[in-house]
Design an enzyme around this catalytic site. Structure first.
Site, PDB file in Angstrom:
ATOM      1  N   ASP A 107       0.861  -1.188   0.000  1.00 13.29           N
ATOM      2  CA  ASP A 107       0.000   0.000   0.000  1.00 13.29           C
ATOM      3  C   ASP A 107       0.892   1.232   0.000  1.00 13.29           C
ATOM      4  O   ASP A 107       1.859   1.315   0.747  1.00 13.29           O
ATOM      5  CB  ASP A 107      -0.871   0.026   1.264  1.00 13.29           C
ATOM      6  CG  ASP A 107      -1.787  -1.172   1.344  1.00 13.29           C
ATOM      7  OD1 ASP A 107      -2.820  -1.151   0.685  1.00 13.29           O
ATOM      8  OD2 ASP A 107      -1.457  -2.127   2.073  1.00 13.29           O
ATOM      9  N   GLU A 108       0.553   2.184  -0.824  1.00 12.18           N
ATOM     10  CA  GLU A 108       1.329   3.419  -0.848  1.00 12.18           C
ATOM     11  C   GLU A 108       0.443   4.585  -0.423  1.00 12.18           C
ATOM     12  O   GLU A 108      -0.783   4.483  -0.426  1.00 12.18           O
ATOM     13  CB  GLU A 108       1.904   3.680  -2.238  1.00 12.18           C
ATOM     14  CG  GLU A 108       0.865   3.709  -3.352  1.00 12.18           C
ATOM     15  CD  GLU A 108       1.508   3.855  -4.725  1.00 12.18           C
ATOM     16  OE1 GLU A 108       1.861   4.995  -5.059  1.00 12.18           O
ATOM     17  OE2 GLU A 108       1.661   2.843  -5.427  1.00 12.18           O
TER      18      GLU A 108
END
Length: 892
Positions: A557-558
Site C-alpha cells: 500500500d502506498e
C-alpha cells in the site's frame, strides 16, 4: 466626619441587606454554580476523581448534515454527533485534557468551553478553553461536532477516553470503558446511545435503500428454509467433487472406535486430523472399525486430492499425498454428527477447486493471542483451508519479535500514553493506557515457531505480512526510538542503520486512515537495509520451524503525497539513479525493488492489487501474487482482469463478500465496518461465484442497496487504446481469501464471532465448484438486474443447496464449534406474533430458540405458542453456554 461615617454605615447596611437577600434566593451550590468557587490547577486527586466520576455520553444526531460539513474534507460528507460530560460533584479543575479515538476525523465543532483537535490517525484531543467554568454537580456540558462521512454502527465508537495532565498519571475514564455482555460474551461500549432513527441513524445518504429488518423480516427470510429439519447425515462440508451412495440404506457403526492402518504414510502428517476425530468421539481402538490409509501419487490432480470410501468392510482413504489423506480424514469428521455413531455408505472422489484457500487475520491493529491462532488453525484444517495470511505489521502495532531489532517489540508492540513514543505507541483505536492490555502484545520467536509447526501439522502455509511502505507507522516509530537511543550514545552509524524516515521531511500528507507519518521513505538505503534484516530473520525462524518461507506478503500500500518535501527523495530523483524521474514513481520503485530483493532470497512476493497496479511487469519477478480487494460495484473485475492478464497469480479478496470485519446484517447493533457492504451474512458468502466476478451485478446490490452495472466487454478510448479487456482465454485465479481486519476487534471472542460461521461458507466456495455457478464469458459481457445470465433455474438450485448447507450448519457444524469453544455468531432470531401466537425460526435450522414474555422466564421454543404481550426472542448455542442478540417481537 459624622456625615462620612453615616455614608459608610449606610453602604455597609445595604451590602449586608443585599447579601441577606442573596442568601434567601441562592443556596451555596447555586453560588458555586455562578462560579464563586475559584478554578484551580488540576492535581492527581482531580485526575483520579474525574476518571472515576466523569460520565461521558455519545449521541449520534444525524448522518444527513451536508450543510454543516467542511467542504474541503472527505468530499464534504459528515455526520453530526455530540459528547456530553457530567459529574455528580463539583470539580473546579483546569489544566487537563482528554485523548480519545474517533475513527472518523473531525470536520468542525461548536463549543465555547472546549476545543476538539484531530491529532493523528483516529486520535483526537478535547481541551478546555479559557471560558471553561469547571465541572458543576449535575450540570452537563455538551460538545456538538461533525466528523467524516457517516456513522452507521454503534461499534464505530471507540472506548477508553484518557484524561491526563502534564507531570501527572493518566487514567482511563471509567464510563468509557468497554464491557462484556454476560449472555453473548461479546464486547460493547455502554456510553454510546442507541441508534434508533432510520433517516438520521441508519441511512448513509438519502439514496440509501437498505432495509432495517425487524424480527418479522428475519422470520420471512428464514421461512424459505422450510419448517422441518432436513436429513443432513450424508452431507460433507466442503462439498466433495463427486459423492455417490451405492447403498442408500447402508450404515457403518463406529461405536467401537477406529482401527487405523497407516500404510505408507507418516503418522505425524495426519496426527492432527486423528486427534480431532478423537475430540469428536472417534478414538483409535484395535478392536474398532478398519480404517485403511494410503498414498497413491497422481500428478494430474491438485495437491490435497483424495478418495474416501465407506462400506460394510470399513473405511478406505487414499490421498495423492499426505495432505490428501489428511483431507480425507477431515471429510470423515464432517460426515459425523455429535452423539451419533453411524455414517452412511458412500464413495467420494474429491479435489479442490482452488490451490489457494486462505484466511487473513489482522493481529497488528489489535493483538490476537497465540491460543486464538492455534484454535483457528484447527478449524481452518477442518474445512480444508490451507493458507493463513498473518498480518503482523501495521500503523498501530508490530507483533513479531525480530532478533537484533528489540525496539520493534519493546516500543511498537504496545499502545499506551507516551507522547514521545519512546516506550509505546500512542493509544490509537481506543487502546487505553495499560501496556499489558490484551490489545497489546507480540509473538516471540518461540511463539511464532509454535504457530508455524502447528500450521505445518495441519498442512497450512503461513504467509507473514509486515505492511510497507504505507501502513508502517509502528516500524517507523520503533526505528525512530532506536535512532534517538543511539544518537544519545553518539553512535551515528547504529542510529541511522535502519532509519525509516527522513527527519527533515516536512511533507504534509494524509493516509487513508488519516495518518501523517506512516510511510517508509522509499529513497533511503537504510529503509532497504531494515527490510533485508527483517526478511533474513523471518526466513530463519521459518527454516528453524520446519516450514520454509517461500512467499511473503509485502502489503505494498502506498500513500499519495508522501515524500514530496523530503530532501533525500529530491536528491534521489535529481540523480536519477534508478530511472525514477518523478515523485509519483517512487511507490512502484519501492515495490519492484523489495519484490526483487526477496525473490533473490528464494521468496515469492505477494501484495495488494492497488500497490501492484503501478509497477512495470518487466521489472517484477516472474511469480507474483496479487490480492484483489476492489469493490464489485466500483469495477473490481476491471483491475482483476488487468493483473490476471499479466500472468500474475490472483487471490480474490473481494470486500463485498470476503471482508469478515463487515457486519453480518444491516443493523446498528451489528459489529463492524461497512465501507463496501453492510450485510455480509453466511448465505451471501455461500452465493459467491469467484470464477465470474461481473455476474454478481445480476443479483447483488451496491452498499446502498441499489442496482449497478458490470460491463466486462472490451473497451477502447478515442485514440483506440484498450481501457478494459476481459480475462484472456483460459486465465484462472489462484484462489480465494477471507479477511478479518482488526481496527475495532478488541477481543478474541469478537474475532471468532466475526470469522465463524462465514469461514465455513468461504471454504465451500474455495474448495467446491457449484453446479449452479455461471461460467466466465471470455468474450466479455455486460451484466445488470435485467440480463438474467444467472437463470431462475440456477437460482432455484443455488437456494436449494443453501437450504441443505444451512441445515448442516445448524445441526452438525455449529455443535462441533461449541465443542471446540469457538464463539461463532448466533444469527438474529426470526419471529412474528400472529393472532396471539408466537412463530419463530432460525437462519440455521436446528439451533435452539428461546423466548421470554415481558418480566417472565426464558423458555425454549419448540412450536407456535400463545402469548399475551410483546416477546423477547434470541438463539442459544447447543450447549446453552452462550446466547444471541435479543430482539423484541411486537404483539399485535
Amino acid at each position: 466626619m459624622n456625615n462620612k461615617l453615616l455614608v459608610i454605615l449606610l453602604a455597609v447596611s445595604i451590602l449586608i441587606l443585599g447579601c441577606e437577600k442573596a442568601s434567601e434566593q441562592s443556596t451555596p451550590s447555586d453560588l458555586i454554580s455562578q462560579k464563586s468557587e475559584v478554578l484551580r490547577q488540576v492535581t492527581q486527586k482531580d485526575i483520579d476523581q474525574l476518571a472515576h466520576d466523569l460520565d461521558v455520553k455519545f449521541d449520534l444526531i444525524s448522518n444527513a448534515q451536508k450543510d454543516k460539513c467542511d467542504k474541503n474534507k472527505t468530499d464534504g460528507l459528515c455526520f453530526e454527533a455530540s459528547i456530553t460530560l457530567s459529574v455528580p460533584q463539583n470539580i473546579p479543575a483546569i489544566g487537563w485534557e482528554i485523548y480519545f479515538s474517533q475513527i472518523a476525523p473531525l470536520h468542525n465543532f461548536d463549543s465555547e468551553e472546549f476545543t476538539l483537535t484531530h491529532i493523528n490517525g483516529d486520535l483526537h484531543k478535547l481541551t478546555p478553553t479559557e471560558k471553561f467554568e469547571g465541572f458543576v454537580k449535575d450540570q452537563s456540558k455538551t460538545i456538538l461536532f461533525r466528523a467524516s462521512y457517516w456513522s452507521l454502527s454503534e461499534s464505530d465508537i471507540m472506548p477508553n477516553y484518557i484524561i491526563r495532565a502534564d507531570n501527572l498519571t493518566a487514567r482511563v475514564i471509567e464510563s468509557t470503558k468497554a464491557k462484556i455482555d454476560p449472555d453473548t460474551q461479546m464486547e460493547f461500549v455502554p456510553y454510546v446511545s442507541t441508534y434508533t432513527d432510520y433517516e438520521n441513524h441508519f441511512q448513509r445518504t438519502k439514496d440509501d435503500r437498505t432495509p432495517w429488518l425487524d424480527s418479522e423480516g428475519f422470520y420471512q427470510r428464514n421461512s424459505v428454509l422450510g419448517e422441518k429439519l432436513l436429513d443432513v447425515s450424508k452431507v460433507i462440508i466442503p462439498t466433495p467433487k463427486s459423492i455417490t451412495y451405492p447403498d442408500n440404506s447402508g450404515q457403518l457403526d463406529l461405536s467401537t472406535g477406529l482401527n487405523i492402518s497407516y500404510g505408507n504414510i507418516d503418522k505425524k502428517q495426519v496426527f492432527a486430523a486423528i486427534e480431532r476425530l478423537s475430540v469428536l468421539g472417534l478414538s483409535e481402538n484395535p478392536s474398532g472399525v478398519a480404517v485403511d490409509l494410503s498414498i497413491k501419487a497422481d500428478f494430474d490432480k491438485m495437491i490435497g486430492s483424495y478418495s474416501f470410501k465407506v462400506s460394510s468392510d470399513g473405511i478406505s482413504i487414499v490421498g495423492v499425498d499426505n495432505n490428501g489423506v489428511f483431507n480425507g480424514l477431515q471429510s470423515l469428521a464432517s460426515l459425523m454428527s455429535l452423539n451419533h455413531q453411524t455414517i452412511p455408505y458412500l464413495d467420494v472422489i474429491d479435489e479442490p477447486l482452488y490451490e489457494f484457500r486462505g484466511m487473513l487475520v489482522d493481529t497488528a491493529r489489535n493483538f490476537r493471542s497465540k491460543a486464538f491462532i492455534l484454535k483457528l488453525l484447527d478449524q481452518m484444517a477442518a474445512y480444508k483451508l490451507n493458507k493463513l495470511h498473518l498480518h503482523m505489521g501495521e500503523d498501530e502495532g508490530w507483533r513479531l519479535e525480530i532478533p537484533g531489532l528489540p525496539e520493534l517489540t519493546e516500543v511498537s508492540s504496545k499502545r499506551c500514553l507516551d507522547l514521545t513514543e519512546q516506550s509505546c505507541l500512542m493509544p490509537q483505536l481506543g487502546a487505553g493506557v495499560d501496556s499489558n492490555a490484551s490489545v497489546n502484545g507480540y509473538y516471540s520467536v518461540a511463539d511464532y515457531t509454535e504457530i508455524l509447526q502447528a500450521a505445518s501439522a495441519r498442512h497450512i502455509q503461513v504467509l507473514p505480512s509486515l505492511d510497507m511502505p504505507g501502513h508502517s507507522r509502528a516500524a517507523i516509530k520503533a526505528m525512530a526510538a532506536r535512532y534517538k537511543k543511539y544518537s544519545l550514545l553518539e553512535d551515528k552509524e547504529k542510529a541511522e542503520q535502519y532509519l525509516l524516515h527522513d527527519p527533515n521531511d516536512v511533507t504534509k500528507y494524509s493516509s487513508v486512515q488519516f495518518y501523517q507519518d506512516n510511510t517508509i521513505n522509499a529513497c533511503q538505503e537504510s529503509s532497504y537495509q531494515f527490510i533485508e534484516k527483517v526478511m533474513k530473520e523471518v526466513q530463519k525462524i521459518h527454516a528453524d520451524a520446519g516450514q520454509p518461507l517461500t512467499r511473503y506478503h509485502i502489503g505494498a500500500d502506498e500513500t499519495a503525497g508522501a515524500w514530496l518535501e523530503s530532501d533525500v527523495c529530491k536528491s534521489f530523483i535529481a540523480n536519477n539513479k534508478h530511472g525514477v524521474t518523478q515523485m509519483k514513481e517512487l511507490g512502484a520503485y519501492f515495490v519492484e525493488r523489495v519484490s526483487n530483493m526477496i525473490s533473490k532470497m528464494g521468496i515469492e512476493p505477494a501484495a495488494w492489487s492497488d500497490g501492484l497496479e503501478h509497477t512495470n511487469k518487466e521489472n517484477m519477478p516472474p511469480v507474483v501474487q496479487a490480492n484483489a480487494w476492489d469493490h464489485l460495484p466500483w469495477g473490481a473485475h476491471s483491475k482483476v482482469n488487468e493483473l490476471a492478464n499479466r500472468n500474475w497469480q490472483i487471490v480474490l479478496s473481494i470486500p463485498d463478500v470476503t471482508y469478515f470485519d463487515f457486519p453480518y446484517e444491516a443493523d446498528p447493533k451489528e459489529h463492524g465496518y461497512y465501507w463496501a457492504s453492510r450485510r455480509t451474512n453466511t448465505e451471501k458468502v455461500f452465493q459467491f461465484m469467484p470464477q465470474n466476478l461481473p455476474v454478481h451485478a445480476e443479483f447483488w446490490l451496491d452498499r446502498q442497496d441499489n442496482s449497478y452495472v458490470a460491463d466486462d466487454r472490451l473497451k477502447k478510448d478515442e485514440n483506440g487504446s484498450v481501457t478494459h479487456h476481459p480475462l484472456e482465454q483460459g486465465r484462472k485465479f489462484l484462489g480465494v481469501q477471507g479477511q478479518l481486519w482488526g481496527e475495532n476487534v478488541r477481543t478474541d471472542n469478537v474475532a471468532e464471532y466475526k470469522i465463524f460461521p462465514r469461514i465455513i461458507a468461504l471454504a465451500e466456495r474455495a474448495w467446491h465448484k457449484a453446479s449452479w455457478s455461471v461460467p466466465y464469458n471470455y468474450m466479455g459481457a455486460k451484466y445488470d438486474q435485467s440480463t438474467h445470465t444467472f437463470t431462475p433455474a440456477m437460482q432455484l438450485e443455488r437456494d436449494n443447496h443453501w437450504t441443505v448447507f444451512a441445515n448442516a450448519l445448524g445441526q452438525k457444524e455449529l455443535p462441533k464449534l461449541d465443542l471446540a469453544d469457538v464463539k461463532y455468531r448466533l444469527p438474529t432470531a426470526g419471529a412474528k406474533i400472529d393472532a396471539g401466537q408466537l412463530f419463530a425460526n432460525s437462519a440455521f435450522p436446528g439451533l435452539t430458540i428461546e423466548y421470554q414474555e415481558l418480566d417472565g422466564h426464558w423458555t425454549i421454543y419448540k412450536h407456535p405458542v400463545n402469548v399475551t404481550s410483546d416477546v423477547n426472542i434470541r438463539l442459544s448455542t447447543t450447549n446453552n453456554e452462550r446466547k444471541g442478540r435479543i430482539v423484541v417481537v411486537k404483539h399485535k
